[in-house]
Design a protein around this motif. Sequence first.
Motif, PDB file in Angstrom:
ATOM      1  N   VAL A   1      -0.391   9.364   5.053  1.00 63.87           N
ATOM      2  CA  VAL A   1      -0.544   7.958   4.670  1.00 63.87           C
ATOM      3  C   VAL A   1       0.718   7.141   4.934  1.00 63.87           C
ATOM      4  O   VAL A   1       0.662   6.066   5.553  1.00 63.87           O
TER       5      VAL A   1
ATOM      6  N   THR B   1      -0.348  15.299  -5.427  1.00 64.35           N
ATOM      7  CA  THR B   1      -1.071  15.302  -4.151  1.00 64.35           C
ATOM      8  C   THR B   1      -2.434  15.942  -4.343  1.00 64.35           C
ATOM      9  O   THR B   1      -2.550  16.961  -5.027  1.00 64.35           O
TER      10      THR B   1
ATOM     11  N   SER C   1       9.038   3.523  -0.157  1.00 63.56           N
ATOM     12  CA  SER C   1       8.017   4.504  -0.541  1.00 63.56           C
ATOM     13  C   SER C   1       8.603   5.906  -0.664  1.00 63.56           C
ATOM     14  O   SER C   1       8.279   6.657  -1.601  1.00 63.56           O
TER      15      SER C   1
ATOM     16  N   ALA D   1       0.827  -1.207   0.000  1.00 62.60           N
ATOM     17  CA  ALA D   1       0.000   0.000   0.000  1.00 62.60           C
ATOM     18  C   ALA D   1       0.862   1.257   0.000  1.00 62.60           C
ATOM     19  O   ALA D   1       0.539   2.248  -0.673  1.00 62.60           O
ATOM     20  N   ALA D   2       1.966   1.239   0.754  1.00 59.58           N
ATOM     21  CA  ALA D   2       2.856   2.404   0.792  1.00 59.58           C
ATOM     22  C   ALA D   2       3.504   2.644  -0.567  1.00 59.58           C
ATOM     23  O   ALA D   2       3.580   3.791  -1.045  1.00 59.58           O
TER      24      ALA D   2
ATOM     25  N   ALA E   1      -3.216  12.933   2.669  1.00 61.42           N
ATOM     26  CA  ALA E   1      -2.176  12.257   1.884  1.00 61.42           C
ATOM     27  C   ALA E   1      -0.826  12.345   2.576  1.00 61.42           C
ATOM     28  O   ALA E   1      -0.011  11.409   2.521  1.00 61.42           O
TER      29      ALA E   1
ATOM     30  N   LEU F   1       1.190   6.506  -6.939  1.00 56.90           N
ATOM     31  CA  LEU F   1       0.040   7.317  -7.340  1.00 56.90           C
ATOM     32  C   LEU F   1       0.321   8.809  -7.170  1.00 56.90           C
ATOM     33  O   LEU F   1      -0.105   9.622  -7.995  1.00 56.90           O
ATOM     34  N   VAL F   2       1.041   9.167  -6.105  1.00 58.89           N
ATOM     35  CA  VAL F   2       1.405  10.574  -5.906  1.00 58.89           C
ATOM     36  C   VAL F   2       2.324  11.044  -7.020  1.00 58.89           C
ATOM     37  O   VAL F   2       2.172  12.164  -7.548  1.00 58.89           O
TER      38      VAL F   2
ATOM     39  N   PHE G   1       0.776   3.873  -2.970  1.00 58.32           N
ATOM     40  CA  PHE G   1       0.411   5.266  -2.701  1.00 58.32           C
ATOM     41  C   PHE G   1       1.480   6.215  -3.231  1.00 58.32           C
ATOM     42  O   PHE G   1       1.156   7.229  -3.874  1.00 58.32           O
TER      43      PHE G   1
END
Length: 274
Positions: free
Chosen positions: A153, A140, A177, A127-128, A150, A134-135, A131
Motif C-alpha cells: 500500500v 497487519t 507514513s 491515505a498513506a 498491505a 491502522l496498521v 493506513f
Amino acid sequence: MEASRNGLTDYGLFLAALGIVWFHTQAPGYRIAYIALPFFLVFLSMPSSASLGTQAKRLLVPFLTWSLVFAMLSTALSLKNHDPPFDWWRWHMLLSGTWVHLWFLPFAFVATTLSPWFRHPLASLGAAILFATLVVLNGTPEVKPFGLWAFGVIPVLTGIAYFSWGWRLAVTTLGLSMLILFLGAPSPDNIVILVGTGLALVFLSHHLPATAVSDWCARLSLWIYLSHPLVIIVGQSLRITYIELGLFSLAFSVIFAQVIETLVQATRKGRLEF
C-alpha cells in the motif's frame, strides 16, 4: 520507443526482477534483495490511458494463465510425492494465485484501477498516513493474501504522489507514513519498504535515454518475475544450493524469460500476418 521513456527505470525494473529471483532462492543476502519488491510496486501507480478492460487483459489474464501453469506443477509434485493430487489447494489462491509470487498481479489490477481516486495530494498523503495508523492500531492482516497486499500500500501511494505531484510530495508521503510505522509497529519489513520505495524514487528522479537495451530490460523484467520459480525448482532438483543456486537461477531466469519473450513475439507476428 517513446521519447519520454526513462531508460534508467527500465534498467531498475530488470535489476528488481533479478532481486526477486535472488530473494526466492534464499541465498545469502536474500533479505537485502527483498527491497526489489517495493521498488516494483511504486511503478504500479504510473499513469496510463488504458481502459479497465485492457488493464484486466494485461494483468488478470497472465494471473490466470500462470496460476494454471503452477497448479499443474503443484499437482505433478503431489503425485510424485504420493500425496493427494489437490492437497496443495487453498481457497485464498483465488486471489493470491497458485504460487506465492502471483499475488502481485491481482493486487496490481486493484492498485491501477483505484490509483486515479488518490491523485489529489491530500488523498495520497492522507491515505498513506491513515493506513500506517491502522496498521499500528490493528496490525497487519493475517488472512492471505491481504498481508502481502498491505505490504504494497505505501509504495503504491508513494508512487501516486510522485507521478501526480513530484518527488517532494512523494518523499513526504513515504517519510510520514514510515515514521508512524517505525514508531508504532517496528518490523524488518518497514526497512525493506522504506529502502525499496526510496530507491524507486531515486531512479524516477533521474533520466537516461531509452535504448533498445533498456527496452529489452523492461520487457524481460515481468517474464523473469512470473517464470523464475520454475527455474529455481529445476536448480533444486539438480541439488544446487546456497550461492550457486542463486547464480544458477539468475542466469537461467533471464534465458528462460528470453525464450518466452521470443515465443510471444513470434505468436503475435503470426497473428498479424494471418
